[in-house]
Write a protein that holds these residues in place. Structure first.
Motif, PDB file in Angstrom:
ATOM      1  N   GLY A 152     -64.729 -86.844  65.978  1.00  0.00           N
ATOM      2  CA  GLY A 152     -64.160 -88.178  66.142  1.00  0.00           C
ATOM      3  C   GLY A 152     -63.683 -88.782  64.830  1.00  0.00           C
ATOM      4  N   GLU A 154     -64.869 -91.414  63.414  1.00  0.00           N
ATOM      5  CA  GLU A 154     -65.924 -92.254  62.829  1.00  0.00           C
ATOM      6  C   GLU A 154     -65.969 -92.081  61.306  1.00  0.00           C
ATOM      7  N   SER A 183     -63.057 -87.205  71.620  1.00  0.00           N
ATOM      8  CA  SER A 183     -63.897 -88.016  70.718  1.00  0.00           C
ATOM      9  C   SER A 183     -63.063 -89.100  70.044  1.00  0.00           C
ATOM     10  N   ASP A 187     -63.994 -93.049  70.550  1.00  0.00           N
ATOM     11  CA  ASP A 187     -64.313 -93.946  69.431  1.00  0.00           C
ATOM     12  C   ASP A 187     -63.230 -95.006  69.223  1.00  0.00           C
ATOM     13  N   GLU A 190     -64.143 -97.668  71.527  1.00  0.00           N
ATOM     14  CA  GLU A 190     -65.284 -98.440  71.000  1.00  0.00           C
ATOM     15  C   GLU A 190     -64.853 -99.379  69.868  1.00  0.00           C
ATOM     16  N   SER A 191     -63.726 -99.051  69.213  1.00  0.00           N
ATOM     17  CA  SER A 191     -63.200 -99.925  68.158  1.00  0.00           C
ATOM     18  C   SER A 191     -62.236-100.966  68.717  1.00  0.00           C
TER      19      SER A 191
ATOM     20  N   GLU B 154     -71.800 -97.330  69.061  1.00  0.00           N
ATOM     21  CA  GLU B 154     -71.038 -97.835  67.917  1.00  0.00           C
ATOM     22  C   GLU B 154     -71.269 -99.327  67.712  1.00  0.00           C
ATOM     23  N   SER B 183     -71.238 -90.428  75.427  1.00  0.00           N
ATOM     24  CA  SER B 183     -70.741 -91.191  74.272  1.00  0.00           C
ATOM     25  C   SER B 183     -71.857 -91.407  73.249  1.00  0.00           C
ATOM     26  N   ASP B 187     -71.452 -89.989  69.413  1.00  0.00           N
ATOM     27  CA  ASP B 187     -71.516 -90.846  68.236  1.00  0.00           C
ATOM     28  C   ASP B 187     -72.762 -90.579  67.399  1.00  0.00           C
ATOM     29  N   GLU B 190     -71.824 -87.802  65.241  1.00  0.00           N
ATOM     30  CA  GLU B 190     -70.951 -88.278  64.151  1.00  0.00           C
ATOM     31  C   GLU B 190     -71.741 -89.028  63.076  1.00  0.00           C
TER      32      GLU B 190
END
Lengths: 242, 242, 242, 242
Positions: A152, A154, A183, A187, A190-191, B154, B183, B187, B190
């Protein structure tokens, strides 16, 4: 009795809602950019180290051509493209903690580069761009981010670059579907980005009893705001007035 | 000719490596904790709003009982458990950016709570713990983190809590398999954690043409350090000398 | 009356506690690594673009020599060092959102590099390592992470590399004190690392009415687990039995 | 010779540039929201556990009144406010890794709450909102995020909530200036937000030889896009046509 009946109706209507997943939709506008993961030889060239397992899906989806269509329309329309590459250095081979595919990637020297500040041996290697994409990636509408290190974004600057350039909406494609592409989708969501995935401008490993591409499509449908075919999204991008 | 031969050999050996995914392995030690996502009524109770689509998989996997086995062995061994719940408040219903399942969850009022600082109506609601888990979650070996807000950790304090308490290794289970559980796996990986997933202490939606549980198992196998059944990991935890 | 008295006592004792900040302490052990931010010409060479404002503090602290002491003792003891550099590319100059110092750094072409995959003009530039550090950074005990893009490690792989290599504890030094060094301290703490700062192996800008170095020392004392001088921490590292 | 001359000119002009920090500016528009950190008794009430060290700065800045002006104008204009609170639970007191102020906060039971899902003893405690803000925080234009756990928003949903509600620009205020407020500024900047800080709607600890408020103002000036006084930004908000 009444309660059970109501509950049943609710469960059924919930089920119905689920069976027909909501489609939040996705529009191409001034705050929309394209993100491409890993457009590199090790995934997309018949000489790449993973072709034996991803070649079938890459061929079936026309992934190589479809990714080129995205690069091409972006150049024509002056739309920004963010490429998130995957590189491994010598120090990454010393990781004490690895998942299954991480261990495999290191074992087969996937995406290996010699040095963070040298480019010896890079040209034409598995870590290099697929040759036909080079002319697009070298253009000013393309930002190459730091490499991501697992799957991802991240641990790279993709989300930051998108925000610093003023983008909220992402059209996502690239390799491989259930690993880096998915991924990235997860992410970015999620952002707080709105994400659409181009499901035939990606591809995944197919092994006995394990179809990674199909798994990714399930998750694209459930998690993204919309799932496109390449031709659909190219038409939409062409129709967008800057 | 020689080059083609070599390439063929390389591709075949790569393929062979892939066909037999590496198993990096996972040990239970003093730096290992359990993480449970969403052990809440809306997923695990026949009265929950998603039972119509996840009930089949929950029942087939014995998910409710298997999660209880994990809570139980953790209590017996004094092992720490981190519960990452899923709550939505009124303000979350005003999000302008949503993916498909996010839109659905808000539409069916999944995990809804009335207020961030009030608990009116919480007891027994879809957002509350499954009743049989309450006695475990109330114990001192359990940390309840902030709620996650999309699917992954996250935007909550799970990774921080694990690190602040001294943990590197995570045994992951909970609901639902391809969304919050996966998920969380992605994460946490990550963030540098070693993650093992308990594949029958989770479950996923099954819809016509879309088996979310199967998709998640593909990704658990490719991304985690090891995939366990509940009975296997419970035996391993019991065998661990503190 | 009694309540006011108690409150007064509480306030006083709180104040006393505050006046004498707790010192959580920091030990050098097998899970401890060194992190160095921006050991680059633009900060540390008299030819660098910021020497006019940071030179005074660099000279007063002996920063150049102190950073070399850290590189040297790490090499002698086989201790790992993670270098988090700062590079800007052409595309970073197109950011639509910038803070004050970001705008300045772009204006004076600080840390500029020509291309993400080319090294033309890099050797000896402001973005290159200070010459005397090159022999250390080229050793196997040093990991060079992706460049950070604003001040902190949020958008690079530093935290991931530390975790993947098995580290929890960080000895932090580098440039410049209140910007990248402090943002690294803050975000590493948010990621659950135990952080000690070496307050004379860093330096900051001094301008009329604005002493950035002093500001950073206040925050090191309040946020880190311990603040060291270079000689103290070097002695501690030497005493550590591997 | 020519090179030295050029270099001297460059250094001087660089210095000049630095001496006059660029002001990237900040506009109030439809994508602008207010963020308030820790508007809680333990910082802002004379009964709070830190009043002995922050009271002087809170009083000098008129922080309590200035924060109220921000809440008030936001309500009048229908502008969204995101409140990021600070709570500690029993499990947070078991952290094995702490910095200096974290150790202190736990020692003095700052921001303590009894349970993640109970509110016994919360009303009027040090963790509760300052009484005069309650009527504003209860309005529909205010989102209360998950609590942050160290100083920054890395482990809560603040950035996500801002993005999901469509905001890019943040007017930042709250307590305390060099800890939570500054860590929020730094991490929001790393997430790509444009941040302005209201320097008299915050305050910091003042101790013998350690002025945390002054340290924070240095960093606001260097890192934010603009630094405002309360009255200036209130005027700007009032002038903004929705």
């Amino acid at each position: 009795m009444k309660k059970i009946l109501m509950m049943t109706i609710m469960v059924i209507s919930t089920f119905a809602g689920y069976a027909q997943l909501p489609d939040p939709g996705f529009e191409v506008d001034a705050r929309t950019a394209i993100v491409i993961t890993d457009p590199q030889n090790d995934f997309l060239s018949p000489d790449g180290v993973t072709w034996g397992v991803v070649g079938e899906s890459v061929t079936a989806n026309n992934t190589v051509e479809n990714l080129e269509k995205l690069f091409k329309v972006a150049k024509e329309k002056g739309m920004m493209v963010f490429v998130s590459p995957h590189y491994y250095y010598k120090h990454d081979h010393n990781w004490k903690i690895e998942g299954a595919l991480e261990a495999l990637m290191h074992k087969i020297n996937m995406f290996d580069r010699s040095h963070t500040l040298k480019t010896d041996g890079f040209e034409g290697s598995g870590a290099d761009w697929l040759d036909r994409y080079k002319k697009y990636i070298d253009e000013d509408n393309v930002v190459v981010t730091n490499p991501h290190k697992v799957y991802g974004p991240e641990s790279n600057d993709l989300a930051l670059q998108l925000r610093k350039h003023g983008f909220d909406n992402v059209i996502l494609a690239g390799m491989s579907s259930n690993l880096c592409t998915e991924s990235h989708m997860r992410d970015l969501v999620e952002s707080g980005f709105r994400v659409a995935v181009v499901k035939d401008a990606t591809a995944g490993a197919i092994l006995p009893g394990l179809n990674a591409y199909e798994a990714s499509v399930v998750n694209f449908k459930m998690i993204a705001s919309h799932v496109y075919d390449t031709d659909e999204i190219v038409t939409k991008i062409k129709a967008h007035k800057k």
